[in-house]
Motif scaffolding. Structure first.
Motif, PDB file in Angstrom:
ATOM      1  N   GLU A 144     -10.480  15.237  10.496  1.00 46.12           N
ATOM      2  CA  GLU A 144      -9.969  16.121  11.544  1.00 46.12           C
ATOM      3  C   GLU A 144      -8.590  15.631  11.971  1.00 46.12           C
ATOM      4  O   GLU A 144      -8.323  14.426  12.008  1.00 46.12           O
ATOM      5  CB  GLU A 144     -10.930  16.136  12.728  1.00 46.12           C
ATOM      6  CG  GLU A 144     -10.609  17.160  13.799  1.00 46.12           C
ATOM      7  CD  GLU A 144     -10.508  18.582  13.261  1.00 46.12           C
ATOM      8  OE1 GLU A 144      -9.365  18.998  12.980  1.00 46.12           O
ATOM      9  OE2 GLU A 144     -11.547  19.251  13.119  1.00 46.12           O
ATOM     10  N   THR A 145      -7.690  16.568  12.283  1.00 47.34           N
ATOM     11  CA  THR A 145      -6.283  16.204  12.506  1.00 47.34           C
ATOM     12  C   THR A 145      -5.715  16.638  13.850  1.00 47.34           C
ATOM     13  O   THR A 145      -4.618  16.202  14.219  1.00 47.34           O
ATOM     14  CB  THR A 145      -5.402  16.844  11.405  1.00 47.34           C
ATOM     15  OG1 THR A 145      -5.612  18.273  11.420  1.00 47.34           O
ATOM     16  CG2 THR A 145      -5.742  16.291  10.036  1.00 47.34           C
ATOM     17  N   HIS A 188      -1.266  12.294  16.665  1.00 44.45           N
ATOM     18  CA  HIS A 188       0.148  12.523  16.955  1.00 44.45           C
ATOM     19  C   HIS A 188       0.932  12.771  15.667  1.00 44.45           C
ATOM     20  O   HIS A 188       0.570  12.278  14.592  1.00 44.45           O
ATOM     21  CB  HIS A 188       0.744  11.329  17.694  1.00 44.45           C
ATOM     22  CG  HIS A 188       0.460  11.335  19.168  1.00 44.45           C
ATOM     23  ND1 HIS A 188       1.004  12.265  20.025  1.00 44.45           N
ATOM     24  CD2 HIS A 188      -0.315  10.514  19.943  1.00 44.45           C
ATOM     25  CE1 HIS A 188       0.589  12.035  21.259  1.00 44.45           C
ATOM     26  NE2 HIS A 188      -0.222  10.971  21.238  1.00 44.45           N
ATOM     27  N   LEU A 189       2.048  13.496  15.810  1.00 42.70           N
ATOM     28  CA  LEU A 189       2.822  13.918  14.647  1.00 42.70           C
ATOM     29  C   LEU A 189       3.301  12.736  13.814  1.00 42.70           C
ATOM     30  O   LEU A 189       3.231  12.760  12.579  1.00 42.70           O
ATOM     31  CB  LEU A 189       4.019  14.766  15.092  1.00 42.70           C
ATOM     32  CG  LEU A 189       4.798  15.446  13.967  1.00 42.70           C
ATOM     33  CD1 LEU A 189       3.959  16.506  13.282  1.00 42.70           C
ATOM     34  CD2 LEU A 189       6.076  16.074  14.500  1.00 42.70           C
ATOM     35  N   ASN A 190       3.786  11.689  14.468  1.00 39.93           N
ATOM     36  CA  ASN A 190       4.284  10.535  13.718  1.00 39.93           C
ATOM     37  C   ASN A 190       3.187   9.788  12.985  1.00 39.93           C
ATOM     38  O   ASN A 190       3.477   8.956  12.119  1.00 39.93           O
ATOM     39  CB  ASN A 190       5.026   9.576  14.648  1.00 39.93           C
ATOM     40  CG  ASN A 190       6.393  10.104  15.041  1.00 39.93           C
ATOM     41  OD1 ASN A 190       6.896  11.049  14.455  1.00 39.93           O
ATOM     42  ND2 ASN A 190       6.997   9.494  16.056  1.00 39.93           N
ATOM     43  N   ASP A 191       1.919  10.051  13.329  1.00 39.79           N
ATOM     44  CA  ASP A 191       0.795   9.377  12.679  1.00 39.79           C
ATOM     45  C   ASP A 191       0.105  10.244  11.635  1.00 39.79           C
ATOM     46  O   ASP A 191      -0.819   9.781  10.957  1.00 39.79           O
ATOM     47  CB  ASP A 191      -0.242   8.947  13.732  1.00 39.79           C
ATOM     48  CG  ASP A 191       0.325   7.974  14.749  1.00 39.79           C
ATOM     49  OD1 ASP A 191       1.176   7.150  14.354  1.00 39.79           O
ATOM     50  OD2 ASP A 191      -0.072   8.042  15.932  1.00 39.79           O
ATOM     51  N   SER A 227      -8.273  26.412  17.768  1.00 37.22           N
ATOM     52  CA  SER A 227      -8.276  25.210  16.929  1.00 37.22           C
ATOM     53  C   SER A 227      -7.642  24.023  17.640  1.00 37.22           C
ATOM     54  O   SER A 227      -7.899  22.866  17.271  1.00 37.22           O
ATOM     55  CB  SER A 227      -7.542  25.481  15.607  1.00 37.22           C
ATOM     56  OG  SER A 227      -6.139  25.498  15.777  1.00 37.22           O
ATOM     57  N   ASP A 228      -6.805  24.282  18.648  1.00 36.33           N
ATOM     58  CA  ASP A 228      -6.267  23.189  19.463  1.00 36.33           C
ATOM     59  C   ASP A 228      -7.297  22.655  20.442  1.00 36.33           C
ATOM     60  O   ASP A 228      -7.121  21.570  21.001  1.00 36.33           O
ATOM     61  CB  ASP A 228      -5.032  23.668  20.245  1.00 36.33           C
ATOM     62  CG  ASP A 228      -3.795  23.807  19.371  1.00 36.33           C
ATOM     63  OD1 ASP A 228      -3.659  23.039  18.409  1.00 36.33           O
ATOM     64  OD2 ASP A 228      -2.973  24.703  19.661  1.00 36.33           O
ATOM     65  N   LYS A 229      -8.367  23.414  20.675  1.00 37.15           N
ATOM     66  CA  LYS A 229      -9.411  22.994  21.599  1.00 37.15           C
ATOM     67  C   LYS A 229     -10.599  22.353  20.882  1.00 37.15           C
ATOM     68  O   LYS A 229     -11.126  21.334  21.339  1.00 37.15           O
ATOM     69  CB  LYS A 229      -9.909  24.194  22.411  1.00 37.15           C
ATOM     70  CG  LYS A 229      -8.848  24.848  23.288  1.00 37.15           C
ATOM     71  CD  LYS A 229      -9.436  26.065  24.009  1.00 37.15           C
ATOM     72  CE  LYS A 229      -8.411  26.750  24.882  1.00 37.15           C
ATOM     73  NZ  LYS A 229      -8.980  27.952  25.554  1.00 37.15           N
ATOM     74  N   VAL A 230     -11.040  22.954  19.771  1.00 34.89           N
ATOM     75  CA  VAL A 230     -12.280  22.501  19.112  1.00 34.89           C
ATOM     76  C   VAL A 230     -12.020  21.796  17.789  1.00 34.89           C
ATOM     77  O   VAL A 230     -12.951  21.239  17.194  1.00 34.89           O
ATOM     78  CB  VAL A 230     -13.247  23.675  18.898  1.00 34.89           C
ATOM     79  CG1 VAL A 230     -13.561  24.369  20.212  1.00 34.89           C
ATOM     80  CG2 VAL A 230     -12.691  24.676  17.885  1.00 34.89           C
ATOM     81  N   GLY A 231     -10.785  21.842  17.299  1.00 37.01           N
ATOM     82  CA  GLY A 231     -10.487  21.225  16.013  1.00 37.01           C
ATOM     83  C   GLY A 231     -10.202  22.264  14.949  1.00 37.01           C
ATOM     84  O   GLY A 231     -10.478  23.458  15.116  1.00 37.01           O
ATOM     85  N   ARG A 232      -9.643  21.776  13.836  1.00 36.67           N
ATOM     86  CA  ARG A 232      -9.257  22.688  12.752  1.00 36.67           C
ATOM     87  C   ARG A 232     -10.445  23.061  11.864  1.00 36.67           C
ATOM     88  O   ARG A 232     -10.539  24.192  11.387  1.00 36.67           O
ATOM     89  CB  ARG A 232      -8.177  22.039  11.871  1.00 36.67           C
ATOM     90  CG  ARG A 232      -7.029  21.371  12.614  1.00 36.67           C
ATOM     91  CD  ARG A 232      -6.169  22.348  13.364  1.00 36.67           C
ATOM     92  NE  ARG A 232      -4.988  21.686  13.892  1.00 36.67           N
ATOM     93  CZ  ARG A 232      -4.515  21.861  15.116  1.00 36.67           C
ATOM     94  NH1 ARG A 232      -5.113  22.696  15.955  1.00 36.67           N
ATOM     95  NH2 ARG A 232      -3.440  21.223  15.516  1.00 36.67           N
ATOM     96  N   LYS A 233     -11.348  22.142  11.638  1.00 31.95           N
ATOM     97  CA  LYS A 233     -12.390  22.356  10.632  1.00 31.95           C
ATOM     98  C   LYS A 233     -13.416  23.430  10.992  1.00 31.95           C
ATOM     99  O   LYS A 233     -13.760  24.261  10.134  1.00 31.95           O
ATOM    100  CB  LYS A 233     -13.076  21.032  10.304  1.00 31.95           C
ATOM    101  CG  LYS A 233     -12.148  20.050   9.594  1.00 31.95           C
ATOM    102  CD  LYS A 233     -12.695  18.623   9.565  1.00 31.95           C
ATOM    103  CE  LYS A 233     -13.976  18.525   8.797  1.00 31.95           C
ATOM    104  NZ  LYS A 233     -14.405  17.107   8.623  1.00 31.95           N
ATOM    105  N   PRO A 234     -13.942  23.479  12.227  1.00 37.57           N
ATOM    106  CA  PRO A 234     -14.984  24.478  12.516  1.00 37.57           C
ATOM    107  C   PRO A 234     -14.564  25.925  12.250  1.00 37.57           C
ATOM    108  O   PRO A 234     -15.294  26.657  11.561  1.00 37.57           O
ATOM    109  CB  PRO A 234     -15.303  24.225  13.995  1.00 37.57           C
ATOM    110  CG  PRO A 234     -14.969  22.789  14.214  1.00 37.57           C
ATOM    111  CD  PRO A 234     -13.769  22.541  13.368  1.00 37.57           C
ATOM    112  N   PRO A 272      -0.438  21.087   6.711  1.00 32.11           N
ATOM    113  CA  PRO A 272       0.667  20.127   6.881  1.00 32.11           C
ATOM    114  C   PRO A 272       0.280  18.902   7.691  1.00 32.11           C
ATOM    115  O   PRO A 272       0.906  17.849   7.543  1.00 32.11           O
ATOM    116  CB  PRO A 272       1.757  20.950   7.588  1.00 32.11           C
ATOM    117  CG  PRO A 272       1.050  22.097   8.200  1.00 32.11           C
ATOM    118  CD  PRO A 272      -0.114  22.397   7.315  1.00 32.11           C
ATOM    119  N   GLU A 273      -0.751  19.009   8.535  1.00 32.87           N
ATOM    120  CA  GLU A 273      -1.185  17.842   9.302  1.00 32.87           C
ATOM    121  C   GLU A 273      -1.855  16.786   8.426  1.00 32.87           C
ATOM    122  O   GLU A 273      -1.987  15.630   8.852  1.00 32.87           O
ATOM    123  CB  GLU A 273      -2.165  18.280  10.405  1.00 32.87           C
ATOM    124  CG  GLU A 273      -1.484  18.945  11.587  1.00 32.87           C
ATOM    125  CD  GLU A 273      -2.476  19.437  12.623  1.00 32.87           C
ATOM    126  OE1 GLU A 273      -2.058  19.686  13.769  1.00 32.87           O
ATOM    127  OE2 GLU A 273      -3.665  19.596  12.302  1.00 32.87           O
TER     128      GLU A 273
END
Length: 469
Positions: free
Chosen positions: A429-430, A434-437, A305-312, A364-365
């Motif tokens: 998509e998240t 960045h965390l602060n955003d 999920s860090d490579k392709v995104g959370r949703k797929p 949480p994102e």
């Protein structure tokens, strides 16, 4: 040139220690929660409820399982507020103590034969306390790990909180397995079932030792230092993030899969009224093997999920697991143990983990640091509360003696997973934000080439740090 630390909280990031704390803490706390689920399916109908009507006893026992989830939204409001105002570490310690002591108390309860209706009444009270306590666990642990994790690796590290949950389920079933297999049934129903609950004393001691070692997250520390922690995070969450909270409510309906795999499936397989005739110790191996595979799969999907995104992975996991529920229930209906194991491994151990491994980072994102615990805890627990009432509903619409039980329950399960998939598809998509955003619907994700470069730098820095250590 931008670097991975831009727009990230400054301070001491304990990514590995936070992940280890989240893993172990979740494993211990969900051990408590799932030994109740196991007992509610396999044992409680016989010892806490009148035995004259087996159907009513099964429904009542599974309803007490669901009652724990009724308390979860209340716990989410209280514990989410504490997490956003007092810190992630504080709320996780509170959750652990409440869960541990209420679980020990279940192991000390008298039975229906001893005190009549007082027994199920006390059982319900303790289950309410359990539900209240567990409401803050995943939101608190996920927030803590996420806020300690480096940019580009949040999915991987956050997945360890759910790997811990699966490990807790393995431990819960593994404790019951030797008892159910080796003890005479009369002794098991008389006192043997109490042993897993009383062992929760160890949970309390071990969990406290582990969780006290982790610092508060840099993200919360920055908010707290600036005196920017909201006095009413719940109101702020509902005001600013209600759309994403609604999405999480619908997405969290995916809890229907563990309900089918470990609660209704257990009752369907082993309760005499259904006539399937699985042995208790044989059936317990089905979720154990599925969870063992899940523990292996989860970090790989979190990393994916860090490579392709959370949703797929979430969408594919939701729809695939819903379809596989038909086959799993069919395998039980024909008393085919090898097929039931294979279907459990596919549905629960692999495909469902596309959702399960990723939601601890994705949920949480969607929310800002100021309201992250409250928004996630409330919305996720409302969704899981709805699904936790399903076991009793499933027994009501597909009672012992009903025809086409796998088709009926499978269709309901798949329909619910479709709702979850659509909710996730509607979200932004998240993973490149960045965390602060995070929590800002207008935030611009880091361009994919820059993100891949930053992620590679984060991985290289981690290797150097391990080498230096």
């Amino acid at each position: 040139m931008s670097n991975p630390n831009d727009h990230e909280p400054q301070g001491r990031h304990q990514s590995r220690k936070a992940a280890a704390s989240g893993w172990i803490g979740s494993a211990l706390e969900y051990y408590d929660f799932f030994i109740y689920a196991t007992a509610a399916s396999l044992i409680f109908p016989q010892i806490f409820f009148p035995s004259g009507n087996p159907r009513i006893a099964i429904i009542a026992s599974l309803a007490t399982y669901g009652v724990g989830y009724v308390a979860r939204p209340i716990g989410a409001f209280v514990l989410g507020h504490w997490g956003d105002t007092r810190g992630r570490k504080h709320v996780l310690l509170v959750c652990m103590f409440l869960m541990g002591f209420s679980t020990i108390a279940v192991g000390l309860l008298p039975t229906y034969a001893q005190v009549g209706l007082l027994a199920p009444a006390l059982l319900v009270v303790l289950r309410l306390i359990q539900g209240f306590a567990v409401a803050g666990e995943i939101a608190g642990a996920s927030s803590m790990i996420l806020e300690h994790a480096p940019f580009g690796r949040r999915g991987f590290f956050a997945s360890f909180s759910l790997q811990g949950v699966q490990a807790g389920q393995i431990l819960a079933a593994a404790v019951f397995l030797p008892l159910a297999h080796f003890m005479p049934e009369d002794a098991f129903l008389s006192w043997g079932w109490r042993i897993p609950f009383l062992l929760s004393f160890i949970v309390i001691v071990a969990g406290y030792i582990i969780r006290r070692e982790v610092d508060e997250t840099p993200a919360f520390a920055e908010v707290d230092k600036a005196h920017a922690a909201p006095k009413a995070p719940i109101i702020e969450a509902f005001t600013n993030s209600w759309r994403d909270m609604l999405r999480v409510v619908c997405a969290a309906l995916m809890n229907v899969i563990p309900v089918v795999a470990t609660v209704f499936g257990a009752a369907y397989a082993v309760q005499p009224a259904y006539g399937i005739g699985f042995q208790k110790d044989v059936y317990l191996w089905i979720p154990v093997l599925g969870n063992i595979l899940a523990v292996i799969v989860i970090p790989f999907i979190g990393n994916l999920s860090d490579k392709v995104g959370r949703k797929p992975p979430i969408v594919i996991g939701a729809l695939g697991a819903g379809l596989l529920s038909f086959g799993y229930l069919y395998a039980i209906s024909i008393h085919n143990v090898p097929l039931a194991i294979v279907m459990s491994l596919l549905m629960w151990g692999i495909v469902y983990q596309g959702y399960n491994a990723v939601f601890p980072s994705f949920y949480p994102e969607l929310f800002p640091t100021r309201t992250r615990c409250s928004a996630m805890a409330i919305s996720q627990n409302i969704g899981t509360t709805i699904t936790a009432l399903l076991p009793a509903l499933f027994v009501a619409v597909a009672p012992p003696g009903a025809a086409n039980i796998p088709l009926t329950i499978g269709a309901l399960t798949f329909g619910i997973t479709v709702i979850s998939a659509l909710a996730v598809l509607s979200a932004r998509e998240t993973y490149r934000v960045h965390l602060n955003d995070l929590g800002n619907a207008q935030a611009v994700p880091v361009p994919k080439p820059d993100y891949e470069r930053m992620r590679a730098q984060t991985l290289a820095d981690a290797k150097l740090a391990r080498a230096a250590a």
